[in-house]
Design a protein around this motif. Structure first.
Motif, PDB file in Angstrom:
ATOM      1  N   VAL A  56      13.121  -7.092  20.659  1.00 34.87           N
ATOM      2  CA  VAL A  56      13.742  -7.924  21.483  1.00 34.87           C
ATOM      3  C   VAL A  56      14.330  -7.278  22.790  1.00 34.87           C
ATOM      4  N   ARG A  73      14.908 -18.722  22.636  1.00 31.19           N
ATOM      5  CA  ARG A  73      14.811 -18.529  21.169  1.00 31.19           C
ATOM      6  C   ARG A  73      14.456 -17.284  20.624  1.00 31.19           C
ATOM      7  N   ILE A  74      15.427 -16.586  19.683  1.00 37.36           N
ATOM      8  CA  ILE A  74      14.783 -15.402  18.978  1.00 37.36           C
ATOM      9  C   ILE A  74      14.816 -15.716  17.439  1.00 37.36           C
ATOM     10  N   MET A 113      20.153  -9.469  13.422  1.00 37.00           N
ATOM     11  CA  MET A 113      20.193 -10.851  14.202  1.00 37.00           C
ATOM     12  C   MET A 113      21.658 -11.289  14.599  1.00 37.00           C
ATOM     13  N   TYR A 116      22.717 -10.123  18.110  1.00 39.18           N
ATOM     14  CA  TYR A 116      21.888 -10.748  19.210  1.00 39.18           C
ATOM     15  C   TYR A 116      22.429 -12.250  19.337  1.00 39.18           C
ATOM     16  N   ALA A 117      22.786 -12.947  18.434  1.00 36.43           N
ATOM     17  CA  ALA A 117      23.213 -14.512  18.125  1.00 36.43           C
ATOM     18  C   ALA A 117      24.713 -14.107  18.936  1.00 36.43           C
ATOM     19  N   VAL A 127      19.783 -17.805  18.161  1.00 35.78           N
ATOM     20  CA  VAL A 127      19.124 -16.538  17.489  1.00 35.78           C
ATOM     21  C   VAL A 127      19.263 -16.764  16.106  1.00 35.78           C
ATOM     22  N   HIS A 167      21.328 -21.022  13.940  1.00 31.08           N
ATOM     23  CA  HIS A 167      21.952 -19.987  15.017  1.00 31.08           C
ATOM     24  C   HIS A 167      22.925 -19.123  14.030  1.00 31.08           C
TER      25      HIS A 167
END
Length: 179
Positions: A56, A73-74, A113, A116-117, A127, A167
């Motif tokens: 990432v 988007r991730i 996750m 990062y979101a 994310v 998300h």
């Protein structure tokens, strides 16, 4: 996923060829590694958790250049086994007695996750994580009950569905998965 040099080379190759990235699907995982318990944990976490975070970070500059109208988007790849609620079941495949090292690494990914979101949402990022289910792949010597094509639908969901539905969540084919 266990070589920072390889990860950065991949990001550089994408940059040279495309100049940007709209979606990053982070799907890496090993379930077994040789050695002592400590060595097994270290190798699985190195690939499944650290490798995903390094990926990432390596691709963030390219993602920030995205012009996608649906948002940058991730999409991480999680597992049924990552659910704390399901791990507390006394019996069955999802019980915490099964696959302790792999499941622990996927639970850790579930915590990477939301980092990062929250960190990137002010930049327009979406994310989330997907749980494709027990697919027949090389991770399990093709012993999974589900065709990988079916599992891929959930990965695509995490990469394309609305912000409200993915998300900061781990999603499967039924919606969001319990933590």
């Amino acid at each position: 996923m266990s070589s920072d040099e390889s990860i950065h080379a991949a990001a550089k190759a994408v940059e040279d060829k495309h100049g940007r990235r709209d979606v990053l699907m982070v799907n890496a995982g090993i379930s077994h590694a040789p050695g002592t318990t400590r060595e097994h944990y270290r190798q699985v976490f190195d690939t499944n958790v650290s490798g995903q975070a390094v990926t990432v970070e390596a691709f963030l500059p390219l993602l920030r250049m995205s012009t996608a109208s649906s948002g940058k988007r991730i999409a991480f790849t999680s597992s049924d086994l990552s659910s704390l609620q399901w791990a507390l079941e006394p019996k069955g495949l999802y019980s915490g007695v099964n696959f302790p090292i792999y499941r622990t690494s996927k639970t850790a990914v579930n915590m990477v996750m939301p980092h990062y979101a929250r960190l990137l949402e002010h930049e327009g990022f979406i994310v989330g994580a997907s749980n494709s289910g027990y697919c027949a792949t090389n991770l399990n010597a093709y012993g999974g009950a589900k065709n990988p094509r079916e599992g891929a639908r959930v990965l695509i969901k995490a990469a394309t569905d609305s912000k409200e539905s993915v998300h900061g969540l781990v999603v499967d084919e039924c919606g969001s998965q319990p933590w």
